[in-house]
Design an enzyme around this catalytic site. Structure first.
Site, PDB file in Angstrom:
ATOM      1  N   TYR A   1      -1.219  -0.688  10.525  1.00  0.00           N
ATOM      2  CA  TYR A   1      -1.416  -0.937   9.086  1.00  0.00           C
ATOM      3  C   TYR A   1      -0.248  -0.363   8.282  1.00  0.00           C
ATOM      4  CZ  TYR A   1      -3.531  -1.173   4.475  1.00  0.00           C
ATOM      5  OH  TYR A   1      -3.773  -1.440   3.143  1.00  0.00           O
TER       6      TYR A   1
ATOM      7  N   SER B   1       0.845  -1.206   0.000  1.00  0.00           N
ATOM      8  CA  SER B   1       0.000   0.000   0.000  1.00  0.00           C
ATOM      9  C   SER B   1       0.868   1.240   0.000  1.00  0.00           C
ATOM     10  CB  SER B   1      -0.888   0.013   1.244  1.00  0.00           C
ATOM     11  OG  SER B   1      -1.598   1.235   1.335  1.00  0.00           O
TER      12      SER B   1
HETATM   13  N1  LIG Z   1      -8.865  -0.789  -0.857  1.00  0.00           N
HETATM   14  C1  LIG Z   1      -7.844   0.037  -0.653  1.00  0.00           C
HETATM   15  O1  LIG Z   1      -7.998   1.293  -0.618  1.00  0.00           O
HETATM   16  C2  LIG Z   1      -6.463  -0.528  -0.510  1.00  0.00           C
HETATM   17  C3  LIG Z   1      -5.373   0.364  -0.669  1.00  0.00           C
HETATM   18  C4  LIG Z   1      -4.087  -0.136  -0.548  1.00  0.00           C
HETATM   19  C5  LIG Z   1      -3.875  -1.466  -0.294  1.00  0.00           C
HETATM   20  N2  LIG Z   1      -4.942  -2.307  -0.150  1.00  0.00           N
HETATM   21  C6  LIG Z   1      -4.654  -3.716   0.124  1.00  0.00           C
HETATM   22  O2  LIG Z   1      -5.301  -4.503  -0.862  1.00  0.00           O
HETATM   23  C7  LIG Z   1      -5.497  -5.821  -0.355  1.00  0.00           C
HETATM   24  C8  LIG Z   1      -6.900  -6.285  -0.682  1.00  0.00           C
HETATM   25  O3  LIG Z   1      -7.818  -5.467  -0.010  1.00  0.00           O
HETATM   26  P1  LIG Z   1      -9.214  -5.018  -0.649  1.00  0.00           P
HETATM   27  O4  LIG Z   1      -9.185  -3.552  -0.739  1.00  0.00           O
HETATM   28  O5  LIG Z   1      -9.525  -5.831  -1.844  1.00  0.00           O
HETATM   29  O6  LIG Z   1     -10.158  -5.402   0.583  1.00  0.00           O
HETATM   30  P2  LIG Z   1     -11.545  -6.233   0.648  1.00  0.00           P
HETATM   31  O7  LIG Z   1     -12.438  -5.834  -0.466  1.00  0.00           O
HETATM   32  O8  LIG Z   1     -12.012  -6.045   2.059  1.00  0.00           O
HETATM   33  O9  LIG Z   1     -11.090  -7.743   0.429  1.00  0.00           O
HETATM   34  C9  LIG Z   1     -10.263  -8.384   1.378  1.00  0.00           C
HETATM   35  C10 LIG Z   1     -10.121  -9.841   1.007  1.00  0.00           C
HETATM   36  O10 LIG Z   1      -9.274 -10.463   1.994  1.00  0.00           O
HETATM   37  C11 LIG Z   1      -9.932 -11.632   2.502  1.00  0.00           C
HETATM   38  N3  LIG Z   1      -9.570 -11.865   3.896  1.00  0.00           N
HETATM   39  C12 LIG Z   1      -9.778 -11.039   4.968  1.00  0.00           C
HETATM   40  N4  LIG Z   1      -9.346 -11.624   6.089  1.00  0.00           N
HETATM   41  C13 LIG Z   1      -8.854 -12.850   5.727  1.00  0.00           C
HETATM   42  C14 LIG Z   1      -8.275 -13.930   6.444  1.00  0.00           C
HETATM   43  N5  LIG Z   1      -8.123 -13.872   7.782  1.00  0.00           N
HETATM   44  N6  LIG Z   1      -7.877 -15.024   5.750  1.00  0.00           N
HETATM   45  C15 LIG Z   1      -8.048 -15.100   4.414  1.00  0.00           C
HETATM   46  N7  LIG Z   1      -8.590 -14.113   3.668  1.00  0.00           N
HETATM   47  C16 LIG Z   1      -8.987 -13.001   4.333  1.00  0.00           C
HETATM   48  C17 LIG Z   1     -11.434 -11.321   2.358  1.00  0.00           C
HETATM   49  O11 LIG Z   1     -12.206 -12.511   2.220  1.00  0.00           O
HETATM   50  P3  LIG Z   1     -12.965 -13.298   3.405  1.00  0.00           P
HETATM   51  O12 LIG Z   1     -13.666 -12.267   4.241  1.00  0.00           O
HETATM   52  O13 LIG Z   1     -13.863 -14.211   2.639  1.00  0.00           O
HETATM   53  O14 LIG Z   1     -11.890 -14.039   4.143  1.00  0.00           O
HETATM   54  C18 LIG Z   1     -11.446 -10.589   1.007  1.00  0.00           C
HETATM   55  O15 LIG Z   1     -11.464 -11.507  -0.041  1.00  0.00           O
HETATM   56  C19 LIG Z   1      -5.188  -5.755   1.144  1.00  0.00           C
HETATM   57  O16 LIG Z   1      -3.905  -6.307   1.378  1.00  0.00           O
HETATM   58  C20 LIG Z   1      -5.176  -4.255   1.434  1.00  0.00           C
HETATM   59  O17 LIG Z   1      -4.351  -3.938   2.511  1.00  0.00           O
HETATM   60  C21 LIG Z   1      -6.231  -1.866  -0.260  1.00  0.00           C
END
Ligand SMILES: NC(=O)c1ccc[n+]([C@@H]2O[C@H](COP(=O)([O-])OP(=O)(O)OC[C@H]3O[C@@H](n4cnc5c(N)ncnc54)[C@H](OP(=O)(O)O)[C@@H]3O)[C@@H](O)[C@H]2O)c1
Length: 249
Positions: A145, A132
């Site tokens: 984070y 990130s």
């Molecule tokens: N969205 C942003 O603004 C942003 C910005 C920078 C970086 N990121 C990074 O992008 C990545 C993906 O995030 P996202 O934005 O796509 O979030 P999201 O829409 O909340 O999706 C998160 C995913 O992680 C899975 N997950 C959560 N806890 C888990 C666990 N204990 N074991 C296995 N799977 C788990 C969830 O599935 P289940 O609930 O089914 O387990 C879901 O598929 C993360 O690493 C986040 O830090 C996001």
């Protein structure tokens, strides 16, 4: 047919990685906790798909996915699953802070370890670690984070040096704010983040995959966040801390 294993594939960026990799002809292994959502993805994607429900914040969950990687047929590992707390340190439960580190750091370490062993034995493979922009900026209300993502970026970049000449590459993909379920799950109020700061999952995944497939160590999707990261890397730290504090990052 190449094989990709994607963690956090039931929603957000992970679901988009699965969609775009299906379009590129990959066989997919999809990992997340929600088995129903993984099965729905399995039925909806135009690809050959295995589902592997696992909680990557646990030892058993990591071990099951590491064992799948140990079979040696995964060409691309996408370490994407991650959470944020968006609560000041000391306010969020310690257990939640620890779960954040278990998922954002420990699971990435363990799965990368399994993948590096299998891929270097074979002499080829790519690892994409979703980090990130938060890893470049000390964010007062989200300290664990920011630190977890700084670890992911530094770990990936350092490992990419070690792996030179092995046929295996590692890329840290560092998105800025992206429309997914991430902030809603964290219960974060994002109303102070202007519309121009938001990226689409489609763009983040497209740019991140392109950089990963050419073996770039660090990928920052979008020009706007590339400029922000360049500024964060060059500003004196006291100035960066003052900007981060004033903007409530
Ligand atoms: N969205 C942003 O603004 C942003 C910005 C920078 C970086 N990121 C990074 O992008 C990545 C993906 O995030 P996202 O934005 O796509 O979030 P999201 O829409 O909340 O999706 C998160 C995913 O992680 C899975 N997950 C959560 N806890 C888990 C666990 N204990 N074991 C296995 N799977 C788990 C969830 O599935 P289940 O609930 O089914 O387990 C879901 O598929 C993360 O690493 C986040 O830090 C996001």
């Amino acid at each position: 047919m190449p094989t990709a294993l994607v963690t956090g594939a039931s929603a957000g960026l992970g679901a988009e990685f699965a969609r775009q990799l299906a379009g590129r002809g990959y066989h997919l292994v999809l990992v997340a906790r929600d088995a129903d959502r993984l099965s729905a993805a399995q039925n909806a994607l135009p690809a050959s798909v295995e589902v592997l429900p696992a909680d990557l914040a646990t030892d058993d969950g990591c071990a099951a996915v590491a064992a799948r990687l140990g079979k040696g047929d995964v060409d691309l590992l996408v370490n994407n699953a991650g959470i944020g707390t968006y609560r000041p340190f000391g306010v969020a439960d310690l257990a939640l802070e620890e779960r954040q580190l278990d998922l954002n750091v420990r699971a990435v370490l363990r799965l990368t370890h399994a993948a590096v062993r299998a891929m270097t034995d074979r002499g080829s493979g790519r690892i994409l670690n979703v980090s990130s922009v938060a890893g470049f900026v000390p964010r007062g209300g989200n300290a664990t984070y920011s630190a977890s993502k700084a670890w992911v970026t530094m770990f990936s970049e350092a490992l990419s040096i070690q792996l030179q000449g092995t046929g295996v590459t590692v890329t840290a993909v560092c998105p800025g704010f992206t429309h997914t379920e991430f902030h809603e799950r964290a219960g974060a109020d994002m109303s102070n983040v202007g519309g121009r700061m938001w990226l689409s999952a489609d763009q983040v995944v497209r740019d991140g995959l392109a950089d990963t497939l050419v073996g770039k160590p660090v990928s920052v999707p979008s020009r706007r966040y590339q400029a922000l990261v360049a500024a964060a890397r060059t500003l004196p730290r006291p100035v960066l801390r003052a900007v981060a504090a004033r903007r409530g990052l």
